[in-house]
Design a protein around this motif. Structure first.
Motif, mmCIF file in Angstrom:
data_model
loop_
_atom_site.group_PDB
_atom_site.id
_atom_site.type_symbol
_atom_site.label_atom_id
_atom_site.label_comp_id
_atom_site.label_asym_id
_atom_site.label_seq_id
_atom_site.Cartn_x
_atom_site.Cartn_y
_atom_site.Cartn_z
ATOM 1 N N ASP A 119 0.824 -1.218 0.000
ATOM 2 C CA ASP A 119 0.000 0.000 0.000
ATOM 3 C C ASP A 119 0.854 1.263 0.000
ATOM 4 N N THR A 120 1.820 1.333 0.899
ATOM 5 C CA THR A 120 2.631 2.557 1.022
ATOM 6 C C THR A 120 3.850 2.556 0.105
ATOM 7 N N ARG A 121 4.208 1.376 -0.403
ATOM 8 C CA ARG A 121 5.395 1.200 -1.245
ATOM 9 C C ARG A 121 6.692 1.536 -0.496
ATOM 10 N N GLN A 122 6.615 1.487 0.802
ATOM 11 C CA GLN A 122 7.806 1.713 1.604
ATOM 12 C C GLN A 122 8.466 0.387 1.967
ATOM 13 N N TYR A 123 9.775 0.449 2.152
ATOM 14 C CA TYR A 123 10.550 -0.740 2.503
ATOM 15 C C TYR A 123 10.846 -0.746 4.006
ATOM 16 N N ARG A 124 10.889 -1.946 4.563
ATOM 17 C CA ARG A 124 11.297 -2.135 5.953
ATOM 18 C C ARG A 124 12.128 -3.409 6.031
ATOM 19 N N LEU A 125 12.789 -3.618 7.153
ATOM 20 C CA LEU A 125 13.616 -4.806 7.327
ATOM 21 C C LEU A 125 12.748 -6.055 7.275
ATOM 22 N N GLY A 126 13.282 -7.118 6.647
ATOM 23 C CA GLY A 126 12.513 -8.343 6.447
ATOM 24 C C GLY A 126 12.666 -9.355 7.565
ATOM 25 N N TRP A 127 11.754 -10.337 7.561
ATOM 26 C CA TRP A 127 11.724 -11.349 8.627
ATOM 27 C C TRP A 127 13.003 -12.163 8.682
ATOM 28 N N ARG A 128 13.617 -12.417 7.523
ATOM 29 C CA ARG A 128 14.816 -13.262 7.519
ATOM 30 C C ARG A 128 15.956 -12.593 8.277
ATOM 31 N N LEU A 129 16.050 -11.272 8.135
ATOM 32 C CA LEU A 129 17.106 -10.534 8.828
ATOM 33 C C LEU A 129 16.919 -10.623 10.338
ATOM 34 N N PHE A 130 15.667 -10.533 10.795
ATOM 35 C CA PHE A 130 15.399 -10.634 12.227
ATOM 36 C C PHE A 130 15.706 -12.046 12.736
ATOM 37 N N GLY A 131 15.399 -13.043 11.909
ATOM 38 C CA GLY A 131 15.714 -14.420 12.294
ATOM 39 C C GLY A 131 17.211 -14.639 12.435
ATOM 40 N N LEU A 132 17.960 -14.105 11.481
ATOM 41 C CA LEU A 132 19.422 -14.221 11.542
ATOM 42 C C LEU A 132 19.964 -13.483 12.762
ATOM 43 N N ALA A 133 19.430 -12.283 13.006
ATOM 44 C CA ALA A 133 19.907 -11.484 14.138
ATOM 45 C C ALA A 133 19.640 -12.184 15.464
ATOM 46 N N ALA A 134 18.474 -12.826 15.568
ATOM 47 C CA ALA A 134 18.143 -13.521 16.814
ATOM 48 C C ALA A 134 19.107 -14.671 17.072
ATOM 49 N N ARG A 135 19.403 -15.454 16.004
ATOM 50 C CA ARG A 135 20.317 -16.581 16.181
ATOM 51 C C ARG A 135 21.730 -16.114 16.490
ATOM 52 N N VAL A 136 22.166 -15.064 15.796
ATOM 53 C CA VAL A 136 23.499 -14.516 16.054
ATOM 54 C C VAL A 136 23.566 -13.930 17.454
ATOM 55 N N GLY A 137 22.465 -13.271 17.874
ATOM 56 C CA GLY A 137 22.437 -12.662 19.201
ATOM 57 C C GLY A 137 22.633 -13.681 20.299
ATOM 58 N N ASN A 138 21.945 -14.835 20.204
ATOM 59 C CA ASN A 138 22.086 -15.880 21.212
ATOM 60 C C ASN A 138 23.510 -16.419 21.251
ATOM 61 N N THR A 139 24.080 -16.631 20.061
ATOM 62 C CA THR A 139 25.455 -17.124 19.987
ATOM 63 C C THR A 139 26.422 -16.093 20.536
ATOM 64 N N ARG A 140 26.201 -14.852 20.146
ATOM 65 C CA ARG A 140 27.093 -13.776 20.586
ATOM 66 C C ARG A 140 27.006 -13.579 22.101
ATOM 67 N N LEU A 141 25.811 -13.741 22.649
ATOM 68 C CA LEU A 141 25.652 -13.619 24.097
ATOM 69 C C LEU A 141 26.564 -14.607 24.817
ATOM 70 N N LEU A 142 26.562 -15.854 24.379
ATOM 71 C CA LEU A 142 27.366 -16.878 25.036
ATOM 72 C C LEU A 142 28.859 -16.697 24.762
ATOM 73 N N GLN A 143 29.189 -16.001 23.672
ATOM 74 C CA GLN A 143 30.591 -15.737 23.362
ATOM 75 C C GLN A 143 31.143 -14.575 24.179
ATOM 76 N N ILE A 144 30.326 -13.530 24.353
ATOM 77 C CA ILE A 144 30.800 -12.311 24.996
ATOM 78 C C ILE A 144 30.649 -12.356 26.509
ATOM 79 N N ALA A 145 29.564 -12.982 26.985
ATOM 80 C CA ALA A 145 29.236 -12.942 28.417
ATOM 81 C C ALA A 145 30.374 -13.396 29.326
ATOM 82 N N PRO A 146 31.088 -14.500 29.022
ATOM 83 C CA PRO A 146 32.120 -14.957 29.969
ATOM 84 C C PRO A 146 33.167 -13.906 30.305
ATOM 85 N N GLY A 147 33.610 -13.135 29.308
ATOM 86 C CA GLY A 147 34.617 -12.111 29.574
ATOM 87 C C GLY A 147 34.101 -11.033 30.510
#
Length: 280
Positions: free
Chosen positions: A84-112
């Motif tokens: 309808d608006t012809r505007q672009y926004r971030l897609g679901w796949r990007l959010f899925g990738l970010a969520a998986r990376v976030g969980n992995t990154r949490l366990l990588q960064i947290a110990p330090g």
């Protein structure tokens, strides 16, 4: 002319060609990332997306190049276009990738980050997540003399009587907490327990929200005190808690100081996960 002399110019030419291709790919990737970054901006979120013209101005590229790049990103579901608006926004796949990376990154960064807090307090530090209405410990960092500290890993405890539970519920309303703890019997766990209902729990969550950390004294078991602070991801969502628990005689007199240090460590971890703390 030797064999080496005969092949050397060809090798140089191939290397130069390969460098050119790598440079072109790298430039294209940078341009695509600039578009994704623009679509993740506060302006894009406030408007529900951005049009081609707005994006062209933000990334300072030719309109036809932006259109082609957006179509390619849309095909990969990295962006999506509102019909309808012809505007672009971030897609679901990007959010899925970010969520998986976030969980992995949490366990990588947290110990330090946790080890720094261990050195500051001389006590074990636990990384906890919410599992239903229970708190689950997924990682522990401990001083060398704490031989049994890792026994918390994989162990769950009731969310209503733990400091970690309160900060993991930090952004929930009373209705949301009542739904999550529906049917739960708020059994007496420790002599200092002050939460006996979902309403009591919500009141303690509000206190933790104001302090930036949650302290508890002998609510889970006798002679055990603790503090926890929330860890947020790039969206600002609470995804984990940093917890420090110790005997009353060791930590009881310094619980507020431990809370402030734990909150500071949780903030550093959140920032490394991409969270930007709001101005207070």
């Amino acid at each position: 002319m030797t064999v080496q002399e005969n092949t050397e110019p060809k090798l140089k030419k191939m290397t130069g060609s390969k460098r050119g291709r790598v440079k072109a790919v790298s430039s294209g990737l940078c341009r695509d990332l600039a578009l994704l970054d623009a679509l993740a901006s506060d302006e894009a979120r406030a408007r529900g997306g951005l049009g081609v013209t707005q994006l062209t101005q933000l990334v300072q590229r030719d309109k036809s190049q932006v259109s082609r790049a957006l179509r390619a990103l849309e095909e990969m579901n990295l962006v999506e276009r509102d019909a309808d608006t012809r505007q672009y926004r971030l897609g679901w796949r990007l959010f899925g990738l970010a969520a998986r990376v976030g969980n992995t990154r949490l366990l990588q960064i947290a110990p330090g980050v946790m080890r720094v807090l261990v050195n500051q307090l001389g006590e074990s530090v636990h990384l906890c997540v919410l599992e239903g209405n229970q708190v689950l410990t997924v990682h522990t960092e401990a001083p060398k003399h704490h031989l049994r500290a890792t026994g918390w890993i994989g162990r769950t405890m009731p969310g209503y009587c733990s400091s970690a539970g309160r900060v993991l519920l930090l952004d929930m309303s009373l209705d949301e907490i009542e739904q999550r703890f529906a049917g739960v019997q708020f059994e007496q766990m420790g002599p200092g327990q002050i939460v006996h209902s979902a309403r009591d729990l919500h009141e303690q969550v509000l206190i933790a929200r104001e302090l930036g950390y949650a302290p508890v004294r002998e609510e889970f078991e006798p002679e055990l005190v603790g503090v926890s602070a929330p860890v947020r991801d790039y969206r600002g969502v609470v995804i984990a808690a940093l917890n420090v628990s110790a005997p009353q005689f060791r930590l009881g007199d310094h619980l507020d100081e431990a809370g402030r240090l734990t909150a500071s460590a949780a903030t550093r971890l959140s920032q490394e996960l991409g969270w930007t703390a709001p101005d207070r």
